[in-house]
Design an enzyme around this catalytic site. Sequence first.
Site, short mmCIF file in Angstrom:
data_model
loop_
_atom_site.label_atom_id
_atom_site.label_comp_id
_atom_site.label_asym_id
_atom_site.label_seq_id
_atom_site.Cartn_x
_atom_site.Cartn_y
_atom_site.Cartn_z
NE ARG A 26 -3.15 -0.10 3.07
CZ ARG A 26 -2.55 0.09 4.26
NH1 ARG A 26 -2.01 1.26 4.53
NH2 ARG A 26 -2.50 -0.88 5.16
CE1 TYR A 79 -15.65 13.51 -15.08
CE2 TYR A 79 -15.48 13.14 -12.73
CZ TYR A 79 -15.75 12.67 -14.00
OH TYR A 79 -16.10 11.36 -14.17
CG ASP A 166 -9.14 17.75 -13.38
OD1 ASP A 166 -8.45 17.26 -14.30
OD2 ASP A 166 -10.17 17.19 -12.94
CE LYS A 191 -12.34 10.14 -17.79
NZ LYS A 191 -12.61 11.34 -17.00
C1 LIG Z 1 -12.91 11.60 -15.72
C2 LIG Z 1 -12.46 12.82 -15.04
C3 LIG Z 1 -12.21 12.82 -13.66
C4 LIG Z 1 -12.44 11.61 -12.79
O1 LIG Z 1 -11.54 10.59 -13.07
P1 LIG Z 1 -11.85 9.02 -12.91
O2 LIG Z 1 -10.61 8.39 -13.41
O3 LIG Z 1 -13.07 8.73 -13.72
O4 LIG Z 1 -12.08 8.77 -11.46
C5 LIG Z 1 -11.77 14.00 -13.10
N1 LIG Z 1 -11.58 15.12 -13.82
C6 LIG Z 1 -11.83 15.15 -15.14
C7 LIG Z 1 -11.62 16.42 -15.88
C8 LIG Z 1 -12.27 14.01 -15.81
O5 LIG Z 1 -12.52 14.06 -17.11
#
Ligand SMILES: *Cc1c(COP(=O)(O)O)cnc(C)c1O
Length: 371
Positions: A26, A79, A166, A191
């Site tokens: 972990r 998001y 982000d 993504k």
């Molecule tokens: C998809 C996404 C998230 C969340 O990520 P996960 O991998 O689905 O938990 C956060 N911020 C943005 C901009 C996203 O497109």
Amino acid sequence: MNLPITVSSTFVGVGELADGGRGYGRFSNPTWDPFEEALARLEGCELPGLLYGSGLAAIASALELTAPGGTVIMPAHTYQGALVGAEEAAAKGRFDLVTVDIADTEAVLAALAAAKAKTGVERAGILGGHPVVLWVESPTNPMLEVADLPALVAGAHAHGALVIVDNTFATPLLQRPLDMGADVVVHSVTKYLAGHSDVVLGAVVTGDPQVRAALHHDRSIRGAIAGPFEAWLALRGLRTLALRMERACENAQVLAERLAGHPAVRAVRYPGLPGDAGHARARAQMSGFGAIISIDLGPAGVAEAVVGACRLWTPATSLGGVESLIERRRRHTAEPATVPEGLVRLSVGIEHVEDLWADLELALREAPHQH
Ligand SMILES: *Cc1c(COP(=O)(O)O)cnc(C)c1O
């Protein structure tokens, strides 16, 4: 060449990373290391990043940097999962949440000043957390608003706030927030970084050793870690990030321009269009405009019909994979009401642009007419 996948929950020897040991599964795993180092390099950061079990796990960990009773300022169009998580934490009294139009620099600066006045504290040490956190997403999901990153970073730091960005939509190839002074970058690795719609992962990158230590501690204690196989897949995906982004951005530019001239499309949101509200800012702070386009098709029924009529575009949520996805955002009940009913988000993939256009054009033609 290719590193082995380490599937072990524990490692020989005692001690945690601090002693040069790996300790327990972990705390660390050798399969995480190359991805954490590569992502940090891409973000222009000396310290390795931290991989998490999902983007939202990374986001939850980053939000923990907020001091108890502090204030988090977030874009109204953050998001969705990040916003819901912050709203729930705020409802439990963990911190105050203030939402802003992140493209409205004056409004964000006013929110920062108000938050600082309320807490009355200068930037605190990491043990107590940060009294004020400015959360930035740019371009935003799904409205594609562009924040003035350098201005917001300067304003936030003047008010002693920690700036977290982000960077999922842009990726470090198009935008490097740490270079613009941001303190922390978070990613949904799910993504573009992994890029093949086959893993759910997240990451955080920061150049501040204290912040990194706090995040590593949080990840270890709350256990939001990545599986070794997923980490390995993410590194494999990262190898083609540059090629995938180049192609997807080129496709998106062509499609956005054509959609802007299509009679069935009420509005196109894409920072690469010269008439887009975020175009000048995107030009100044990004090296490309990304591969997400949002179009307004008017009534929800028309938007759903267009999505349903596509054959090559896959009707699914998520984004950033090699295949193009299409989705009416308001089908999610938690999507803010400020997002138009007929807003359709396109995640442009790496297929041939003429195939993508032909499919969209046909779907737009087949959909029922608007009244
Ligand atoms: C998809 C996404 C998230 C969340 O990520 P996960 O991998 O689905 O938990 C956060 N911020 C943005 C901009 C996203 O497109």
